[in-house]
Enzyme design. Structure first.
Site, short mmCIF file in Angstrom:
data_model
loop_
_atom_site.label_atom_id
_atom_site.label_comp_id
_atom_site.label_asym_id
_atom_site.label_seq_id
_atom_site.Cartn_x
_atom_site.Cartn_y
_atom_site.Cartn_z
CE LYS A 61 -0.33 -0.05 5.04
NZ LYS A 61 -1.22 -0.04 6.21
CE1 TYR A 114 13.35 31.96 3.05
CE2 TYR A 114 13.51 29.56 2.87
CZ TYR A 114 13.31 30.80 2.29
OH TYR A 114 13.07 30.87 0.95
#
Length: 363
Positions: A35, A259
């Site tokens: 999956k 940042y």
């Protein structure tokens, strides 16, 4: 020229893990759980690697019908099981047409099966909630629902039986044994195949191994237990996530990087920029000190992870250069170790890679 970043998937590792799983559960059939795009490794990459190797996987577990149909269209003829079951009554003819088994875990699914008009019965796995409290019929519901399934002409007989463990990755937690005992208390005298063990059950609770084990994360060479590694159990990492240095620059003590000027150099150093970021699925919240592997050593991430890049402290005496390959996780740096640093689990790291990451199946 190889694209960066890229995830290299080793067919050899997948096959070695399948063989190791057979050694660990010699009396059980193996349902390879593929999956979520084969846990990020590529649905068909994984299925085709293990479908015919040696004995091959005995079946495949999927979450969604679309995944099962992709396997069928890709030429996979093995047994398929929808672990979440079907969602709509219109799914049922597709299960019949493509020979797909389904989990039944809710009364709404029973009602759809009772009302459907099918040409051929569907193979059903009745899911019993023994303590996970997510999907499945309670012990109190079991007898009544089981009788309805037996009476339903749209269901093939025998009915197969399964449950799912909540704490199988904790070898010292007795909750798993309690779940095993609960399962046995309502199913002991019944026909049909049984499936209890997931990867954690297979590794740490061998008494849970029945007709089928559902091998998910172990197939990819990863341990389900926090603080553990697949290599401790003879498993081999199937994914190597790689990128490269695109910049190397010297910085002085006190210079900020990234940042928010979040990180500042404590001393003169050399900073490398790696071409991978949260836009590729590498977690933005990876803290300072999370390692990458570069030229034979661990190198720490510094500053905030950006959308397309992350920065690492190479050290002032380093010889690293632009173009050098960087391993984010893989054989030399276990994904479990990276997950521990980040405060997540390896499952999340391997399944969250975005389509920007090229996926290559290697021999």
């Amino acid at each position: 020229m190889k694209p960066f970043p890229r995830a290299e998937i080793s067919r050899k590792a997948l096959q070695a893990n399948l063989a190791r799983i057979r050694e660990l559960a010699p009396q059980s059939k193996i349902m390879a759980v593929v999956k979520a795009n084969g846990y990020g490794h590529g649905l068909l990459n994984v299925a085709n690697s293990v479908a015919t190797y040696d004995q091959g996987a005995d079946g495949f577990g999927l979450a969604r019908l679309e995944e099962a149909l992709e396997l069928r269209s890709g030429g996979v003829n093995a047994r398929l099981l929808l672990l979440e079951g079907f969602f709509r009554v219109t799914d049922l003819p597709l299960l019949v047409q493509h020979h797909i088994d389904t989990v039944v875990h809710h009364e709404s699914q029973v009602e759809m099966l009772e009302q459907a008009e099918l040409t051929t019965p569907v193979t059903v796995w009745m899911k019993i909630d023994t303590g996970m409290h997510r999907l499945g019929f309670s012990l109190a519901q079991f007898d009544a629902i089981y009788q309805r399934l037996l009476a339903c002409h749209n269901i093939a007989k025998p009915i197969h039986l399964m449950t799912h463990f909540a704490c199988s990755d904790e070898p010292d937690n007795s909750f798993t044994q309690a779940q095993i005992d609960a399962f046995e208390s309502v199913t002991a005298s019944l026909d049909g195949d049984r499936s209890l063990a997931n990867s954690g059950g297979m590794l740490f609770w061998p008494q849970s191994q029945r007709d089928w084990i559902r091998a998910g994360i172990a197939l990819y060479g990863v341990s389900p237990m926090v603080g553990d590694k697949g290599g401790n159990h003879g498993l081999v990492p199937a994914m190597e996530l790689k990128s490269q240095l695109i910049s190397v620059k010297d910085h002085q003590a006190g210079d900020s990087v990234g940042y928010g000027a979040f990180w500042r150099a404590r001393k003169d150093t050399r900073i490398g920029v790696v071409a991978i970021g949260y836009g590729d699925g590498y977690p933005r919240h990876a803290p300072e000190g999370t390692p990458v592997w570069l030229n034979g050593r661990r190198v720490p991430i510094v500053g905030r992870v950006s959308m397309d890049m992350l920065t690492v402290d190479l050290g002032l005496d380093s010889q690293d250069k632009v173009g050098d390959e960087v391993l984010l996780w893989g054989s030399a740096l276990a994904v479990e170790e990276v997950a521990d640093h980040i405060g997540t689990i390896a499952y999340e790291l391997v399944t969250k890679l975005t389509p920007r990451v090229a996926v290559a199946l290697l021999p």
